[in-house]
Each structure stands twice: as structure tokens, then as C-alpha cells.
Design an enzyme around this catalytic site. Structure first.
Site, PDB file in Angstrom:
ATOM      1  N   ARG A  25       2.310  -9.919  -1.422  1.00  0.00           N
ATOM      2  CA  ARG A  25       2.805  -8.873  -2.320  1.00  0.00           C
ATOM      3  C   ARG A  25       3.719  -7.880  -1.637  1.00  0.00           C
ATOM      4  O   ARG A  25       4.384  -7.097  -2.310  1.00  0.00           O
ATOM      5  CB  ARG A  25       1.646  -8.147  -3.001  1.00  0.00           C
ATOM      6  CG  ARG A  25       0.660  -7.462  -2.079  1.00  0.00           C
ATOM      7  CD  ARG A  25      -0.536  -6.971  -2.902  1.00  0.00           C
ATOM      8  NE  ARG A  25      -1.646  -6.495  -2.094  1.00  0.00           N
ATOM      9  CZ  ARG A  25      -1.911  -5.221  -1.866  1.00  0.00           C
ATOM     10  NH1 ARG A  25      -1.127  -4.294  -2.354  1.00  0.00           N
ATOM     11  NH2 ARG A  25      -2.953  -4.878  -1.140  1.00  0.00           N
ATOM     12  N   CYS A  39     -10.052  -1.550 -10.764  1.00  0.00           N
ATOM     13  CA  CYS A  39      -9.474  -0.424 -10.023  1.00  0.00           C
ATOM     14  C   CYS A  39      -8.095  -0.741  -9.460  1.00  0.00           C
ATOM     15  O   CYS A  39      -7.496   0.086  -8.780  1.00  0.00           O
ATOM     16  CB  CYS A  39     -10.408   0.014  -8.894  1.00  0.00           C
ATOM     17  SG  CYS A  39     -10.738  -1.271  -7.665  1.00  0.00           S
ATOM     18  N   ASP A  55      -4.849  -7.494  -4.906  1.00  0.00           N
ATOM     19  CA  ASP A  55      -5.085  -8.643  -4.033  1.00  0.00           C
ATOM     20  C   ASP A  55      -5.450  -9.891  -4.817  1.00  0.00           C
ATOM     21  O   ASP A  55      -5.102 -11.005  -4.417  1.00  0.00           O
ATOM     22  CB  ASP A  55      -6.185  -8.326  -3.016  1.00  0.00           C
ATOM     23  CG  ASP A  55      -5.639  -7.599  -1.796  1.00  0.00           C
ATOM     24  OD1 ASP A  55      -4.504  -7.908  -1.389  1.00  0.00           O
ATOM     25  OD2 ASP A  55      -6.327  -6.732  -1.240  1.00  0.00           O
ATOM     26  N   ARG A  57     -15.232   3.272  -1.302  1.00  0.00           N
ATOM     27  CA  ARG A  57     -14.988   1.922  -0.784  1.00  0.00           C
ATOM     28  C   ARG A  57     -15.045   1.978   0.737  1.00  0.00           C
ATOM     29  O   ARG A  57     -14.347   2.786   1.357  1.00  0.00           O
ATOM     30  CB  ARG A  57     -13.624   1.394  -1.246  1.00  0.00           C
ATOM     31  CG  ARG A  57     -13.420  -0.078  -0.853  1.00  0.00           C
ATOM     32  CD  ARG A  57     -12.130  -0.633  -1.406  1.00  0.00           C
ATOM     33  NE  ARG A  57     -10.967  -0.094  -0.723  1.00  0.00           N
ATOM     34  CZ  ARG A  57      -9.705  -0.377  -1.052  1.00  0.00           C
ATOM     35  NH1 ARG A  57      -9.465  -1.175  -2.085  1.00  0.00           N
ATOM     36  NH2 ARG A  57      -8.690   0.144  -0.387  1.00  0.00           N
ATOM     37  N   HIS A 114       0.832  -1.205   0.000  1.00  0.00           N
ATOM     38  CA  HIS A 114       0.000   0.000   0.000  1.00  0.00           C
ATOM     39  C   HIS A 114       0.867   1.257   0.000  1.00  0.00           C
ATOM     40  O   HIS A 114       0.495   2.281  -0.570  1.00  0.00           O
ATOM     41  CB  HIS A 114      -0.934  -0.018   1.209  1.00  0.00           C
ATOM     42  CG  HIS A 114      -2.281   0.549   0.903  1.00  0.00           C
ATOM     43  ND1 HIS A 114      -3.157  -0.035   0.013  1.00  0.00           N
ATOM     44  CD2 HIS A 114      -2.896   1.675   1.326  1.00  0.00           C
ATOM     45  CE1 HIS A 114      -4.252   0.701  -0.074  1.00  0.00           C
ATOM     46  NE2 HIS A 114      -4.118   1.737   0.709  1.00  0.00           N
ATOM     47  N   GLU A 117     -11.560  -9.529  -5.568  1.00  0.00           N
ATOM     48  CA  GLU A 117     -10.129  -9.580  -5.272  1.00  0.00           C
ATOM     49  C   GLU A 117      -9.714 -10.882  -4.598  1.00  0.00           C
ATOM     50  O   GLU A 117      -8.581 -11.018  -4.141  1.00  0.00           O
ATOM     51  CB  GLU A 117      -9.729  -8.383  -4.398  1.00  0.00           C
ATOM     52  CG  GLU A 117     -10.613  -8.135  -3.210  1.00  0.00           C
ATOM     53  CD  GLU A 117     -10.359  -6.804  -2.540  1.00  0.00           C
ATOM     54  OE1 GLU A 117      -9.291  -6.203  -2.775  1.00  0.00           O
ATOM     55  OE2 GLU A 117     -11.226  -6.347  -1.776  1.00  0.00           O
TER      56      GLU A 117
END
Length: 407
Positions: free
Chosen positions: A296, A333, A286, A162, A19, A262
């Protein structure tokens, strides 16, 4: 870092899709992650050259190297100025197919960048940042004021919020007070945490419903794995709506409820989710992580992070096809949506709605404007089915070379 004028940053751990890295790209801050022993090799006062695109760190660079990179900076600025000329051009292929380009935002300051790129609206607003760098949970009124400000700035353009996705690599003082999970990526995050903690979820839902009375708002649920989670959320939304009306508060009427795709299970069952939801949004960051069983943000295994893995592409296509069958819009997205290397491939798979960082929108539009759809579907299907690496590379090269002929 954005407000302090930091030129760039380097971390010793982490991955390109953490992130932190995603946020750095969104803010236009050069960042290189996973540079082992950086603190031992770099000293205070060193001149450091960073090439974020190549992942290169050069300490005490030679004058010729500095001159080379100064030239590259000038070339990059010229290219950016050229892209700005596309701002008002419609995002459509050479055959006239309209492609919808939305922006991902983290805060209300991002609206300025969205306007510069002339996006259709906000396809993803990450609300986690309202919860960070603080010890308490934002109250309903704080949510309401932030959302209302963005709605005013958008002037009628769609705004997809979201719901908060805390957990995994998005830790806050609130999550740290809870039990320490052995594997946060598979733990209590996204809609799971929200449904388990109504005190966390309800203030946000109340604020969204109130803000929706001031402009078009969509709600997007993260980390769905079970249709029952959608059913529970709808029931909670109805309860919140009734409570607000009883209190004499204005609420939005036409609010669409969407879900993030995801998790592989959700993609495989996309047709069932499409029955219960108004739209689907593919979160590739994800989806790739969970499909390939890699963390990740772990720099020891993130070399395995492959957006072009056949399993990942099949899940994406499965979701797009399910949406088309149920006549439910499907967008993407995740970071893959804004990567110029993959846009034509995704168009060939049937994707027509993209949401990405604002600073990627014009480059994406340039690719779309030079794209001829006619042969892309067959090439994209061939790419998914091909197992030989050299032949796959050749197909992808052909997809990305399939420019519109000059008249």
C-alpha cells in the site's frame, strides 16, 4: 508539522494508505503523496495550490484558479459548521438502530477533537508514536503516565490500546538496529515482534494493567495470524499481573482482550479467534493490502488498492458473521470505516461499531442519520456477488442513494 504550522506537504513516493498519509488525515494536514519529480518541478518560493481530495498540485496557479479554490474553502468551512450541529445527535438510523462511533487517536492531544465530535470513546490508540523520534524504548512509567492522562481525559469512556505495532512502514531506531528484512510488510511486526522481544512488550503490558485500575481499558493485539499468539499473550498477561500484585501495585480487573483482523488467514478463521478473544477489530488498511498482494505504500501498484474488491468484502462479512455467531463485538478501525462512500455498504454487511479519525466522525454520523437499514442487507449482498463493473457501480449508487424518505 502539526506544531510548526505547516500548511500541507507533498512527497515524491508513498501511497494514500501509508502510515504517513493516515496520520496526515488524522491531524487535518493536507497531503499529496507519490508526486514523482516534485523536487525537480517545484522550486523554493513557488506559490503552490494543493487539492488533497483530488490529488492535484498546481504550481504558480492562475488568479482565477486561486479565487475558485478560495470559494471552495469557504463552502467547505460552511459544511463543517453544519456538521457541528450534529454533535449531540444520537448516531442511529432512521429505524432507530444505534450505531457506535469511536475515535482513532495517536496521542493525548487528539482527545480534544474526540470531544468536539462527541465520540463514545477511543476505539484505537496507536501506541507506535511513543517509540518514534527517539533512540531508546519508552519505559513502563512513561507508558503509564501517558495512558493515565488519556484515561483521566476520557472520564469513564472506553479506551482501547493497541499494543505496539512496529515494523513495515513504522520504523524506529529500535527496529533499524535489527536485521534488515527483505520484505518488512511480511516480516517481524506487530504481535510477532512483541512476543519475540519480551523486553519490548512487558513494560507496555505492565503499564496497561496498572493504568486499567484508573478507568476502563481494552487491549487490542495487532497482526494476529495464529490463535497460539492469543494464548501466549494471555499467559504473559497473567504473569505480568501476578508480578504487579506481588509488588503491591494496583491492576485493572475487567480488561477485555481483542484482536486485529488484518490478515486474510485471520479473517477466514475469525470464528476460532472469536472463541479466544473478547472482541474483534477489522483493520482494513492491511487486510486489503494482504488480500490483494500489493504494497500500500508502493505508488507503482497502489492503484490496485481496492476496498470494494469482492474478496475483501467477503472477508469483512465473514468476520462480522463470525462475531455475531459467537456473540463477540466486531468493530472496524481501518480507513474504510471513516469513508462516507462505504458506510452504508458496511451497515448492510452488519457492521455496527465504527472507529475512525475524529475529523471523520460527524460526516459519518450524517450518513447514518439518513440511512434506512431495511433494504441495505440485500443490496450489500448483491454488491458482493456482482462481477460486472457497471452493475456494481449501479448497486453502490443505489446503496448510497437510499436515503430516508421525508415525512
Amino acid at each position: 508539522m502539526q506544531t510548526q504550522g505547516v500548511a500541507g506537504f507533498i512527497t515524491e513516493s508513498g501511497g494514500q494508505l501509508s502510515h504517513t498519509a493516515i496520520l496526515a488525515r488524522s491531524l487535518g494536514i493536507p497531503a499529496i503523496v507519490g508526486v514523482h519529480s516534485a523536487r525537480r518541478l517545484l522550486r523554493d518560493g513557488d506559490m503552490v495550490l494543493m487539492d488533497g481530495s483530488a490529488g492535484l498540485v498546481d504550481a504558480d496557479p492562475h488568479e482565477k484558479t486561486i479565487a475558485l479554490y478560495r470559494k471552495r474553502q469557504r463552502v467547505q468551512k460552511r459544511a463543517t459548521r453544519e456538521l457541528e450541529k450534529l454533535r449531540d445527535a444520537p448516531a442511529e438510523t432512521t429505524c432507530g438502530t444505534a450505531i457506535n462511533l469511536f475515535a482513532n487517536i495517536e496521542n493525548d492531544d487528539d482527545i480534544k477533537a474526540l470531544r468536539r465530535a462527541n465520540a463514545l470513546g477511543v476505539g484505537l490508540y496507536r501506541t507506535e508514536f511513543l517509540y518514534m523520534n527517539r533512540d531508546d524504548i519508552p519505559a513502563e512509567e512513561e507508558h503509564f503516565q501517558v495512558y493515565s492522562k488519556i484515561i483521566r481525559s476520557l472520564k469513564g469512556a472506553p479506551f482501547t490500546i493497541r499494543t505496539v505495532d512496529l515494523g513495515a512502514d513504522k520504523q524506529t531506531a529500535h527496529t533499524e538496529k535489527g536485521p534488515q528484512e527483505r520484505n518488512p510488510a511480511l516480516g517481524l511486526r506487530g504481535i510477532r515482534r512483541c512476543l519475540k522481544e519480551p523486553a519490548l512488550f512487558e513494560p507496555q503490558l505492565r503499564a496497561i494493567l496498572r493504568a486499567a485500575a484508573r478507568g476502563p481499558v481494552n487491549i487490542l493485539l495487532p497482526m494476529l495470524t495464529n490463535v497460539d499468539e492469543v494464548v501466549q499473550t494471555r499467559a504473559l498477561l497473567n504473569q505480568v499481573r501476578e508480578a504487579l500484585i506481588a509488588e503491591g501495585k494496583k491492576v485493572g480487573e475487567d480488561i477485555k482482550l481483542g484482536g486485529m483482523i488484518e490478515v486474510p488467514a485471520t479473517a477466514i478463521a475469525a470464528d476460532q479467534f472469536a472463541k479466544e478473544l473478547d472482541f474483534l477489530s477489522i483493520g482494513t488498511n492491511d487486510l486489503i493490502q494482504y488480500t490483494l498482494a500489493i504494497d500500500r505504500i508502493d505508488d507503482y501498484v497502489n492503484y490496485l488498492y481496492d476496498p470494494l474488491h469482492p474478496a475483501v468484502l467477503r472477508l469483512i462479512k465473514m468476520t462480522i458473521d463470525a462475531g455475531r455467531k459467537r456473540r463477540v463485538p466486531v468493530s472496524m478501525c481501518g480507513e474504510m470505516a471513516g469513508d462516507e462512500r462505504f458506510i452504508r455498504l458496511l451497515l448492510g454487511l452488519g457492521l455496527r461499531d465504527f472507529s475512525m479519525p475524529s475529523n471523520s466522525l460527524l460526516a459519518a454520523k450524517k450518513v447514518i442519520l439518513g440511512t434506512k437499514l431495511r433494504d441495505l442487507r440485500k443490496l450489500s449482498d448483491s454488491f458482493i456477488e456482482e462481477t460486472n463493473r457497471e452493475r456494481r457501480d449501479a448497486i453502490l449508487q443505489k446503496i448510497n442513494a437510499e436515503l430516508a424518505p421525508e415525512d
